[in-house]
Design an enzyme around this catalytic site. Sequence first.
Site, PDB file in Angstrom:
ATOM      1  N   HIS A 280       0.839  -1.199   0.000  1.00 37.58           N
ATOM      2  CA  HIS A 280       0.000   0.000   0.000  1.00 37.58           C
ATOM      3  C   HIS A 280       0.876   1.252   0.000  1.00 37.58           C
ATOM      4  CE1 HIS A 280      -2.816   3.109   1.181  1.00 37.58           C
ATOM      5  NE2 HIS A 280      -2.044   3.364   2.223  1.00 37.58           N
TER       6      HIS A 280
ATOM      7  N   HIS B  80       1.358   5.727  -1.767  1.00 37.78           N
ATOM      8  CA  HIS B  80       2.068   6.948  -1.370  1.00 37.78           C
ATOM      9  C   HIS B  80       3.404   7.106  -2.092  1.00 37.78           C
ATOM     10  CE1 HIS B  80      -1.068   7.483   1.520  1.00 37.78           C
ATOM     11  NE2 HIS B  80      -0.874   6.262   1.983  1.00 37.78           N
TER      12      HIS B  80
ATOM     13  N   GLU C 265      -6.133   9.633   0.172  1.00 35.26           N
ATOM     14  CA  GLU C 265      -6.293   8.176   0.271  1.00 35.26           C
ATOM     15  C   GLU C 265      -7.364   7.650  -0.697  1.00 35.26           C
ATOM     16  OE1 GLU C 265      -4.572   5.893   1.735  1.00 35.26           O
ATOM     17  OE2 GLU C 265      -3.496   6.843   3.372  1.00 35.26           O
TER      18      GLU C 265
ATOM     19  N   SER D 140      -3.580   1.382  -4.585  1.00 38.12           N
ATOM     20  CA  SER D 140      -2.836   0.225  -4.076  1.00 38.12           C
ATOM     21  C   SER D 140      -3.743  -0.971  -3.820  1.00 38.12           C
ATOM     22  CB  SER D 140      -2.116   0.602  -2.783  1.00 38.12           C
ATOM     23  OG  SER D 140      -3.060   0.993  -1.800  1.00 38.12           O
TER      24      SER D 140
HETATM   25 FE   LIG Z   1      -2.253   5.215   3.225  1.00 40.14          FE
END
Ligand SMILES: [Fe+2]
Length: 299
Positions: free
Chosen positions: A154, A159, A200, A219
Site C-alpha cells: 500500500h 504513497h 487516500e 494500491s
Molecule cells: Fe495510506
Amino acid sequence: MSLTPLNTDGTTMGRAEEHPGFADPDYVRRRNLIADRAEGRQVGEPSPEVHYTEAEHATWRAVHKALWRAQDHWACREVLRARELAPIPAEGVPQHEEVSDRLEALTGFRFTPAGGIVPNKRFLGAMAEGYFHAVQYVRHPAMPLYTPEPDVLHDVFGHGIHLADPFFADLYRTVGRAAARVDTADALDLISRVYWFTLEYGVTLEQRRPRAYGAALLSSFGELGRFAHADLRPFDLADLVRLPYQVAGYQPVVFTVSSLPHLAELLHGFLDDFDETTRDRYRLPVLSERGFMGRPVGR
Ligand SMILES: [Fe+2]
C-alpha cells in the site's frame, strides 16, 4: 457499516477480521517482528533493513502484476505520469531506504518507519517536514490482492507514487503544515478526514469518467475494480465530515474533483490558513464520530 470485502470476482471473501492474516500465528509473528523494529524510532530515523523471504517477494510480484494493469486502466493520467518515476521494482519488495533515496531526489520526501498506530499529530505533522510514516510488513500470501490494513505494498504503490511527483508532494506538505499548526483532537481529526477522502480515496474525472488518484485506491486491486460503482459525490466539506471512516472493507462513498488542479485549489484554500477556529468559520458540523485516532489506514 459493512466489513465484508468483495473478492476480485465479486464474491465475498469473508469479514475483514476473518482475513487469513489474523488466524495464522506464523504470519502474525512475522508481521509483528517487522513492525516492532520500528517502535520507538523518531521521525526521520532511517527504516531498519528487512530481509524479506522468497514468499514475501512472490506476494509483491503477484500484486505488482495485477495492480500495474489495473492502474493502467483506472488511475488518472497524473498518477500514471508519476508512476514512471516512482521507485517500484517488479522483481521484489524494495527496502524503505531505497525507496526514500529515490523519493528524496525527486521531491524531498522520505519514508519514516511506522510500527503500529501513529497519532494524528505525528502522522500528519511529519508531512510538513517531508516524512511519510510507512510500514514494512507484507500482507498475507493467501490473499495477495486484499489486505485489511496498510502494508508495504500500500505504502509504495500508493504513497510512493504520489511522493515521486512534486504536485502530490506539495499537497502532502500542505496537509502537514496545517496539522503542525493545531493541537486539538477535533482540529486534527478534521484534517485527517480531508486527507482520508482526498489523498487516500480521492477520485478525479477525465472526460466525465472517474479515475483514481487516492493512494488507498491505487494500491488496492479490489478498490480499483469497483470504486467507479461506489457512491460518487462531488467534493463537499460538510458532507465529508459527516461520514465516518470506513477502515475495513471497501469505501462505500468516494468524493470526486473535476481535475487535479481543482483538488489543489480546494486543499490549499481549506488548509493554508487552517487553525483551531476553522471548523466554526466554515460552519462545519461537529464530527459525529471521533474518527480513527491514529494512522489512517488504506488498502
Ligand atoms: Fe495510506
